[in-house]
Write an enzyme that holds these catalytic residues in place. Sequence first.
Site: not given
Length: 471
Positions: A83, A158, A182
């Site tokens: 990520k 997220s 997230s």
Amino acid sequence: MTTFEERTTVHAFRDDALGDHDAVGLAEAIRRGEVSAAEAARAAAERVRSVDARLNAVQLLIDAPEHATRADGPLAGVPAFVKDNTDYKGLPTGHGSAAFTPRTARRHAPFARQFLSTGLTVLGKTRMPEFGFSPTTEYEGAEPVRNPWNTGYSAGGSSGGSAALVAAGAVPIAHANDGGGSIRIPAACCGLVGLKPTRGRVVANAQSRQLPIDIVSDGVVSRTVRDSAAFLAAAEAYRRNPKLPPVGLVEGPSERRLRIGFMLDSPNGVRSDAATRAAVEQTAARLERLGHTLEPVTPDIDPSFTGDFLVFWGMLSFLLGVTGRTLGPDFDHRRMDGLSRGLREDYLRNWRRTPGVLRRLKRTRLAYAAAFRGFDLLLSPVLAHTTPPLGHLSPTVPYRTLVERILAYVAFTPVDNVVGTPSMSLPAASATDDGLPIGVMFSGRPGSERTLLEVAFELEAEQPFRRIQDL
């Protein structure tokens, strides 16, 4: 409004080196010599290119990835992504933000080293909303990350880019992290397994160690329970926290029958929608058929929790605005998106409340611990309503309206971040009328990841998760 043409299912499954393998299955095939790590990486890169024009999930794709730093790692040669809020040597870390030009990382972040220790091959970085503040991966000036089950809908946030790629079959597993939901939110939106570990279970990142309450845990999203279990065991082999009970490699359900508390509505008063309630009720009924005991429970969380978490959230945006030049010399908080700016401005109006907010948030662990008396796990929705269409939570929505929508959606996940307890999203057996996945959430006491994984294995075996390639 989303056009019919945009509302399509996108996946990359095909007859290639990856096939239908999950991460554990692919690692076994590589060890047996049926496929090489290089072949797996090439196939994954081709899959990524085939779907990303529709999904917009990739921040950066490496043309020539380095293969496993540990050839003996249990997931050696399996392609994956990191990520874009975690430093990976040689790649820029952009945090999903247009407020600065990211610098190239000179070294791996501590968690990136732990991630690589499992043997995974990193193909690049996945997209995320600005600084991970949003439960959807959308932007003011760029295309959103789309849900592969229905591209007119959010992939969550997220860790939305990671979830979209895994759900679409581009890679079997990807990095995700969770500071308010997230990992679990995009897992719920995309029909994946998403385990947020106990605070301290994996290596902490540098940013979270500096916070008055460390709310962030790193992990992965995966299509199968055994992949999440294998990753956690491999991460623990790299570094085990002696303050927590060991997890080890969980490979299936336990014979032990559990007492599980369940709730349909959030303790802060947000009522879940009909499809979400039905998914939790159906999961509870399945667990009872399997011999577990289910009872309703409502944790006695301080009514101020939601407002306090919003202040804490705003503090994070404020701190980023103050320290942003450490990310890039041209950082300008005025270029942050509408959600980040609104959170920052809210905090500037409420900063005097910070000591009381922190005190009450830290006290939440007492009420949450009381909710577990007599129970082994808690079952709840992941989110208060089903996955919204793109645009509903966009940072272009006026701030006050946007925050109201977010709080009416993300009503269950943040408590586990504040308390530090492990929590896991699993795909429910049911889906929305549009065929979108619905997630259910199990939360446990600190250190109870083994119990979470055992229940997850049992539910997956009793009724395998829906597969996007079968639609």
